[in-house]
Design a protein around this motif. Structure first.
Motif, PDB file in Angstrom:
ATOM      1  N   GLY A 197      -0.130 -11.313 114.848  1.00 25.83           N
ATOM      2  CA  GLY A 197       0.292 -12.351 115.778  1.00 25.83           C
ATOM      3  C   GLY A 197       1.147 -13.381 115.049  1.00 25.83           C
ATOM      4  N   THR A 198       1.556 -14.418 115.779  1.00 22.59           N
ATOM      5  CA  THR A 198       2.404 -15.448 115.166  1.00 22.59           C
ATOM      6  C   THR A 198       1.811 -16.845 115.316  1.00 22.59           C
ATOM      7  OG1 THR A 198       3.716 -15.526 117.206  1.00 22.59           O
ATOM      8  CG2 THR A 198       4.538 -14.128 115.424  1.00 22.59           C
ATOM      9  N   CYS A 199       0.487 -16.909 115.487  1.00 17.60           N
ATOM     10  CA  CYS A 199      -0.160 -18.214 115.683  1.00 17.60           C
ATOM     11  C   CYS A 199      -0.478 -18.910 114.371  1.00 17.60           C
ATOM     12  CB  CYS A 199      -1.427 -18.065 116.527  1.00 17.60           C
ATOM     13  SG  CYS A 199      -2.703 -17.050 115.771  1.00 17.60           S
ATOM     14  N   ASP A 200      -0.319 -18.196 113.244  1.00 18.01           N
ATOM     15  CA  ASP A 200      -0.542 -18.841 111.957  1.00 18.01           C
ATOM     16  C   ASP A 200       0.588 -18.461 111.006  1.00 18.01           C
ATOM     17  OD1 ASP A 200      -1.087 -16.288 111.052  1.00 18.01           O
ATOM     18  OD2 ASP A 200      -3.241 -16.613 110.793  1.00 18.01           O
ATOM     19  N   GLY A 201       0.360 -18.600 109.719  1.00 16.57           N
ATOM     20  CA  GLY A 201       1.442 -18.426 108.759  1.00 16.57           C
ATOM     21  C   GLY A 201       1.536 -17.062 108.113  1.00 16.57           C
ATOM     22  N   ALA A 202       0.757 -16.080 108.571  1.00 12.61           N
ATOM     23  CA  ALA A 202       0.716 -14.788 107.880  1.00 12.61           C
ATOM     24  C   ALA A 202       2.069 -14.078 107.898  1.00 12.61           C
ATOM     25  CB  ALA A 202      -0.358 -13.900 108.507  1.00 12.61           C
TER      26      ALA A 202
ATOM     27  N   SER B 297       5.004 -15.401 108.496  1.00 14.70           N
ATOM     28  CA  SER B 297       5.960 -16.223 107.760  1.00 14.70           C
ATOM     29  C   SER B 297       5.825 -16.012 106.257  1.00 14.70           C
ATOM     30  CB  SER B 297       5.755 -17.699 108.112  1.00 14.70           C
ATOM     31  OG  SER B 297       6.683 -18.517 107.440  1.00 14.70           O
ATOM     32  N   ALA B 298       4.595 -15.834 105.775  1.00 15.20           N
ATOM     33  CA  ALA B 298       4.391 -15.581 104.351  1.00 15.20           C
ATOM     34  C   ALA B 298       5.033 -14.263 103.929  1.00 15.20           C
ATOM     35  CB  ALA B 298       2.892 -15.568 104.034  1.00 15.20           C
ATOM     36  N   MET B 299       4.935 -13.238 104.787  1.00 13.13           N
ATOM     37  CA  MET B 299       5.584 -11.965 104.481  1.00 13.13           C
ATOM     38  C   MET B 299       7.100 -12.126 104.428  1.00 13.13           C
ATOM     39  SD  MET B 299       3.300  -9.265 106.716  1.00 13.13           S
ATOM     40  CE  MET B 299       4.233  -7.825 106.151  1.00 13.13           C
ATOM     41  N   TYR B 300       7.645 -12.886 105.379  1.00 22.51           N
ATOM     42  CA  TYR B 300       9.072 -13.189 105.357  1.00 22.51           C
ATOM     43  C   TYR B 300       9.447 -13.904 104.062  1.00 22.51           C
ATOM     44  CZ  TYR B 300      10.982 -12.072 110.008  1.00 22.51           C
ATOM     45  OH  TYR B 300      11.477 -11.437 111.102  1.00 22.51           O
ATOM     46  N   GLY B 301       8.622 -14.875 103.681  1.00 21.04           N
ATOM     47  CA  GLY B 301       8.913 -15.640 102.477  1.00 21.04           C
ATOM     48  C   GLY B 301       8.970 -14.781 101.238  1.00 21.04           C
ATOM     49  N   VAL B 302       8.031 -13.854 101.119  1.00 21.90           N
ATOM     50  CA  VAL B 302       8.031 -12.938  99.980  1.00 21.90           C
ATOM     51  C   VAL B 302       9.306 -12.101  99.981  1.00 21.90           C
ATOM     52  CG1 VAL B 302       6.923 -10.877  99.033  1.00 21.90           C
ATOM     53  CG2 VAL B 302       5.532 -12.838  99.704  1.00 21.90           C
ATOM     54  N   ALA B 303       9.664 -11.561 101.143  1.00 24.41           N
ATOM     55  CA  ALA B 303      10.844 -10.710 101.233  1.00 24.41           C
ATOM     56  C   ALA B 303      12.125 -11.470 100.894  1.00 24.41           C
ATOM     57  CB  ALA B 303      10.942 -10.103 102.632  1.00 24.41           C
ATOM     58  N   VAL B 304      12.257 -12.670 101.427  1.00 26.28           N
ATOM     59  CA  VAL B 304      13.456 -13.472 101.164  1.00 26.28           C
ATOM     60  C   VAL B 304      13.508 -13.922  99.711  1.00 26.28           C
ATOM     61  CG1 VAL B 304      14.627 -15.624 101.744  1.00 26.28           C
ATOM     62  CG2 VAL B 304      13.703 -14.200 103.561  1.00 26.28           C
ATOM     63  N   SER B 305      12.346 -14.149  99.101  1.00 22.09           N
ATOM     64  CA  SER B 305      12.308 -14.516  97.686  1.00 22.09           C
ATOM     65  C   SER B 305      12.785 -13.364  96.801  1.00 22.09           C
ATOM     66  CB  SER B 305      10.893 -14.937  97.280  1.00 22.09           C
ATOM     67  OG  SER B 305      10.506 -16.115  97.965  1.00 22.09           O
ATOM     68  N   VAL B 306      12.519 -12.148  97.248  1.00 22.48           N
ATOM     69  CA  VAL B 306      13.032 -10.978  96.523  1.00 22.48           C
ATOM     70  C   VAL B 306      14.549 -10.944  96.584  1.00 22.48           C
ATOM     71  CG1 VAL B 306      13.181  -8.450  96.590  1.00 22.48           C
ATOM     72  CG2 VAL B 306      10.954  -9.573  96.770  1.00 22.48           C
ATOM     73  N   ASP B 307      15.100 -11.175  97.788  1.00 29.27           N
ATOM     74  CA  ASP B 307      16.556 -11.176  97.965  1.00 29.27           C
ATOM     75  C   ASP B 307      16.895 -11.971  99.222  1.00 29.27           C
ATOM     76  OD1 ASP B 307      19.245 -10.703  98.415  1.00 29.27           O
ATOM     77  OD2 ASP B 307      19.152  -8.602  97.832  1.00 29.27           O
ATOM     78  N   PRO B 308      17.507 -13.131  99.074  1.00 29.06           N
ATOM     79  CA  PRO B 308      17.814 -13.981 100.232  1.00 29.06           C
ATOM     80  C   PRO B 308      18.785 -13.348 101.215  1.00 29.06           C
ATOM     81  CG  PRO B 308      17.973 -15.229  98.192  1.00 29.06           C
ATOM     82  CD  PRO B 308      17.861 -13.786  97.807  1.00 29.06           C
ATOM     83  N   THR B 309      19.491 -12.280 100.816  1.00 24.83           N
ATOM     84  CA  THR B 309      20.469 -11.664 101.712  1.00 24.83           C
ATOM     85  C   THR B 309      19.883 -10.552 102.564  1.00 24.83           C
ATOM     86  OG1 THR B 309      21.230  -9.976 100.129  1.00 24.83           O
ATOM     87  CG2 THR B 309      22.257 -12.162 100.008  1.00 24.83           C
ATOM     88  N   LEU B 310      18.590 -10.279 102.401  1.00 29.16           N
ATOM     89  CA  LEU B 310      17.967  -9.214 103.189  1.00 29.16           C
ATOM     90  C   LEU B 310      18.080  -9.495 104.681  1.00 29.16           C
ATOM     91  CD1 LEU B 310      14.618  -8.258 101.397  1.00 29.16           C
ATOM     92  CD2 LEU B 310      16.607  -6.792 101.788  1.00 29.16           C
ATOM     93  N   ARG B 311      18.309  -8.434 105.445  1.00 30.24           N
ATOM     94  CA  ARG B 311      18.340  -8.541 106.903  1.00 30.24           C
ATOM     95  C   ARG B 311      16.975  -8.089 107.424  1.00 30.24           C
ATOM     96  NH1 ARG B 311      23.310  -4.731 107.697  1.00 30.24           N
ATOM     97  NH2 ARG B 311      22.293  -3.822 105.868  1.00 30.24           N
ATOM     98  N   ILE B 312      16.188  -9.033 107.903  1.00 27.74           N
ATOM     99  CA  ILE B 312      14.801  -8.771 108.296  1.00 27.74           C
ATOM    100  C   ILE B 312      14.659  -8.917 109.803  1.00 27.74           C
ATOM    101  CG2 ILE B 312      12.384  -9.359 107.888  1.00 27.74           C
ATOM    102  CD1 ILE B 312      13.290 -10.795 105.335  1.00 27.74           C
ATOM    103  N   SER B 313      13.982  -7.950 110.423  1.00 31.89           N
ATOM    104  CA  SER B 313      13.724  -7.987 111.864  1.00 31.89           C
ATOM    105  C   SER B 313      12.254  -7.695 112.115  1.00 31.89           C
ATOM    106  CB  SER B 313      14.592  -6.961 112.597  1.00 31.89           C
ATOM    107  OG  SER B 313      15.969  -7.196 112.388  1.00 31.89           O
ATOM    108  N   ASP B 314      11.773  -8.103 113.286  1.00 28.53           N
ATOM    109  CA  ASP B 314      10.405  -7.807 113.711  1.00 28.53           C
ATOM    110  C   ASP B 314      10.412  -6.612 114.658  1.00 28.53           C
ATOM    111  OD1 ASP B 314       9.240 -10.106 112.425  1.00 28.53           O
ATOM    112  OD2 ASP B 314      10.141 -11.321 114.022  1.00 28.53           O
ATOM    113  N   LEU B 315       9.519  -5.659 114.392  1.00 30.20           N
ATOM    114  CA  LEU B 315       9.243  -4.642 115.397  1.00 30.20           C
ATOM    115  C   LEU B 315       8.309  -5.269 116.431  1.00 30.20           C
ATOM    116  CD1 LEU B 315       8.439  -0.906 114.689  1.00 30.20           C
ATOM    117  CD2 LEU B 315       7.568  -2.127 116.669  1.00 30.20           C
ATOM    118  N   THR B 316       7.133  -5.636 116.019  1.00 31.06           N
ATOM    119  CA  THR B 316       6.207  -6.441 116.824  1.00 31.06           C
ATOM    120  C   THR B 316       5.098  -6.957 115.917  1.00 31.06           C
ATOM    121  OG1 THR B 316       4.700  -6.488 118.724  1.00 31.06           O
ATOM    122  CG2 THR B 316       4.797  -4.430 117.485  1.00 31.06           C
TER     123      THR B 316
END
Length: 293
Positions: free
Chosen positions: A20-25, A27-46
């Motif tokens: 779900g998106t009611c907490d920071g979980a 967002s934390a995954m996004y943060g890890v991915a962007v920290s690896v490479d800020p140019t990554l194109r990230i999308s949500d399936l669900t």
């Protein structure tokens, strides 16, 4: 990413969870991915997979994956066994996509309907987010987001993820095939079209047409849950919902070219308290004009 003076286009990264998106979980995954490479194109399936529902996670991957470009990296985290002995796995599909996920049945539909050509166990020591300490409950952030981001950013090759394992060893959930029996098609309700309450079955278009049904024909539909009859009625086979009056049921071919059951401008699932999974059986037979039973 730039490699030896040559720019290498990053792969797409698509994330699916039951967080779900009611907490920071998420967002934390996004943060890890962007920290690896800020140019990554990230999308949500669900992120709205029902909690711990591995079956639905498996189906949503199957529903989506073929519409993404080759080499897209998918990470799916529905992981009731997090921290246990279940394996973490990376696979390459026959359609040249990658999936990072717990090996707990999430790959069931992909393995059968898309095909997996190679599987590797994720080396959890080599591929874990640095300085994560002794927490073993958020592999989605610490292992899967980190590994999938490195794969998508071309920092890590698929071959470097870990040792190969036989594709046959991948865990699968029980899954029955639809069949034709005595002029009746028998299948399962694979999933619900959640927002609208339609039923999506595992009866594909080609099998259904062996009943010699054409648009406008009537069919008798029976639905059982563990052998208990829940629904039995005659309905029209239509091209779209507009082929019936508001409030009436119909059969139709859905966007994955399997048979769906719906109520025009209503929720079939809510109206008849119907769910999805291997225990939900559906049978369909053509009804001759003037012979209703």
């Amino acid at each position: 990413m730039k490699n030896g003076g040559v720019f290498i286009l990053n792969k797409q990264l698509v994330i699916q969870t039951d967080f779900g998106t009611c907490d920071g979980a998420v967002s934390a995954m996004y943060g890890v991915a962007v920290s690896v490479d800020p140019t990554l194109r990230i999308s949500d399936l669900t992120h709205e997979i029902p909690q711990y529902n591995i079956w639905e996670a498996s189906y949503r991957l199957y529903q989506t994956i073929s519409y993404w470009p080759e080499e897209t990296v998918f990470v799916s985290v529905v992981d009731p066994g997090v921290g246990s002995e279940r394996r973490s796995i990376a696979v390459k599909t026959a359609t040249n996509h990658y999936i990072i996920t717990p090996d707990n049945g999430t790959l069931t539909h992909i393995k059968e309907s898309v095909g997996i050509i190679e599987a590797r166990i994720i080396d959890e020591h080599e591929n874990c987010l640095p300085q994560t300490g002794n927490s073993y409950t958020f592999y989605g952030r610490d292992l899967y987001a980190y590994t999938s981001a490195r794969l998508a950013a071309n920092i890590l090759s698929f071959e470097e993820i870990g040792a190969t394992v036989p594709v046959e060893s991948i865990v699968e959930l029980p899954k029955k095939r639809a069949s034709l029996q005595d002029q009746t098609v028998v299948g399962n309700i694979d999933i619900l079209d959640v927002r609208f309450g339609n039923l999506w079955t595992n009866i594909d278009e080609d099998l259904f047409k062996q009943l010699e049904v054409t648009y406008g024909d009537l069919c008798e539909v029976t639905i059982e849950n563990d052998a208990r009859q829940v629904y039995k009625h005659v309905m029209t086979f239509g091209r779209s919902f507009a082929d019936t009056h508001v409030g009436e049921p119909l059969l139709y071919i859905n966007s994955l070219y399997t048979i769906g059951v719906a109520i025009n401008q209503g929720s079939f699932a809510k109206a008849y308290h119907i769910g999805a999974g291997a225990q939900w059986k559906i049978t369909v037979r053509k009804v001759s004009p003037g012979i209703l039973s």
